[in-house]
Design a protein around this motif. Structure first.
Motif, short mmCIF file in Angstrom:
data_model
loop_
_atom_site.label_atom_id
_atom_site.label_comp_id
_atom_site.label_asym_id
_atom_site.label_seq_id
_atom_site.Cartn_x
_atom_site.Cartn_y
_atom_site.Cartn_z
N PHE A 66 0.83 -1.20 0.00
CA PHE A 66 0.00 0.00 0.00
C PHE A 66 0.87 1.26 0.00
O PHE A 66 1.94 1.28 0.59
CB PHE A 66 -0.92 0.04 1.24
N ARG B 50 -3.56 0.55 -4.14
CA ARG B 50 -3.68 0.21 -2.72
C ARG B 50 -3.14 1.41 -1.96
O ARG B 50 -2.00 1.82 -2.18
CB ARG B 50 -2.82 -1.01 -2.37
N MET C 78 -8.38 -0.58 -1.35
CA MET C 78 -7.71 -1.32 -2.42
C MET C 78 -8.69 -1.40 -3.59
O MET C 78 -9.85 -1.76 -3.40
CB MET C 78 -7.34 -2.72 -1.93
N ASP D 29 -9.04 -3.01 -7.44
CA ASP D 29 -8.40 -3.92 -8.40
C ASP D 29 -9.52 -4.68 -9.12
O ASP D 29 -10.70 -4.40 -8.92
CB ASP D 29 -7.47 -4.90 -7.66
N GLY E 283 -13.52 -2.46 -5.27
CA GLY E 283 -12.56 -2.24 -4.19
C GLY E 283 -13.19 -2.43 -2.83
O GLY E 283 -14.41 -2.48 -2.69
#
Ligand code: 2NL
Length: 335
Positions: free
Chosen positions: A122, A183, A211, A213, A301
């Motif tokens: 992160f 992140r 996060m 993705d 996310g």
């Protein structure tokens, strides 16, 4: 003339201090002193007498000066001895050294959490404490007139800006700037217009994280939250999710941990329930992704918000929130 020398030498020897000695010097050797007087009427003398007188004056001057210097040196030495006796320093005593300070308990926890998330890939983000209404509210799916905008709860500034009520706006800026996949965590100071008492402060600290993705699910959320909480409490924790409502996540959860004091049966800390409410979280609302330029059909996310102030109070057994911002060294020096 020999009397003059004898009397000068006697006076020099009997001078009891430097002042007296100086007075004798002026009297005999000074510009208007006794030796100077002797040279005044030299013009009236014959050359032979003048030579004789000159010789004498020089010899007298030399012996008086020598006696004066010797006496002066002994007075100087005595004065120095007194000074050395009174003002000595023991340079062999070890220095006191710097008294080191320490990190504030909230900073200690914040840095620990930053280290952990960095190790998980992160980015740690910072952002402004004075925010726009858009970044603090609208971009989080909290439009004007939404009940979540408790006007009383916010420090509004002139010109429509405000003191951020959470660190979410830092994440909004992060989404806008970084784009997916990403992140990030956003630790920092936040503000609410609270009536201050033992458990409410106008200034407090939190860490939010997110996060984004492909195919991010609640399973990812649970994995990261368990990793986070196990690191914070330095042991395995058991978690459960209950539904919770926050405009910026869907679904939204309240994450509880098994009470670390009683381990389940119930005690005063968990109010006999066996669980402690710790961490609001959820999957980022599609509107929130969309407003920050991320396509919710392509990306998903999870996000969470962790109160650092409450965590510090739990870890260190601090029973009054006001101690944390009070600046009292008797409190701070314990950490
Ligand atoms: C709280 C709030 C939560 C978030 C914060 C978040 C931020 C963005 C998008 C989606 Cl930009 N979510 N933050 C999510 C869930 C809970 O907690 O006041 N926690 C102490």
């Amino acid at each position: 003339m020999q009397d003059l020398i004898d009397s000068a030498l006697a006076r020099i020897q009997s001078a009891v201090n430097a002042d007296e000695l100086e007075a004798v010097r002026v009297e005999f050797l000074g510009r208007k002193g006794k030796l100077a007087d002797l040279s005044k009427d030299m013009g009236k003398l014959s050359p032979a007498e003048r030579a004789e007188r000159g010789k004498f004056i020089n010899a007298a001057k030399k012996s008086i000066e020598e006696a004066y210097e010797a006496r002066k040196q002994s007075f100087d030495a005595a004065a120095l001895a007194i000074l050395l006796d009174a003002e000595w320093l023991d340079l062999t005593v070890p220095a006191a050294g710097v008294k080191p300070g320490a990190l504030h308990p909230i900073t200690q926890i914040q840095w620990e959490i930053e280290d952990l998330f960095r190790s998980l890939g992160f980015t740690v983000l910072d952002g402004p404490e004075v925010e726009t209404e858009y970044h603090n509210f609208d971009a989080l799916n909290i439009p004007a007139h939404h009940p979540a905008r408790d006007m009383q709860d916010t420090f509004w500034l002139e010109g429509g800006n405000l003191l951020r009520t959470h660190t979410s706006p830092v994440q909004v800026r992060g989404m806008e700037r970084l784009g997916p996949p990403l992140r990030m965590i956003a630790p920092g100071r936040t503000f609410r217009n609270e009536e201050v008492d033992a458990s409410h402060e106008h200034t407090f600290y939190q860490v939010e994280g997110m996060m984004v993705d492909r195919d991010v699910s609640v399973a990812h959320l649970i994995y990261f939250m368990k990793t986070l909480l196990s690191a914070i409490f330095k042991r395995e924790v058991t978690v459960r999710l209950r539904p919770g409502y926050f405009p910026f996540v869907e679904p939204g959860f309240e994450l509880d941990i098994r009470c670390l004091i009683c381990g389940g049966p119930g005690c005063a800390v968990c109010k006999q329930s066996g669980w402690v409410e710790l961490l609001p979280c959820g999957l980022v609302h599609p509107n929130v992704l969309l407003m920050s330029g991320i396509d919710p059909d392509q990306w998903g996310g999870f996000a969470f918000g962790l109160g650092l102030t409450r965590l510090a109070m739990m870890r260190y057994g601090i029973d009054d929130i006001r101690l944390l911002q009070g600046g009292d060294l008797r409190f701070l020096s314990q950490f």
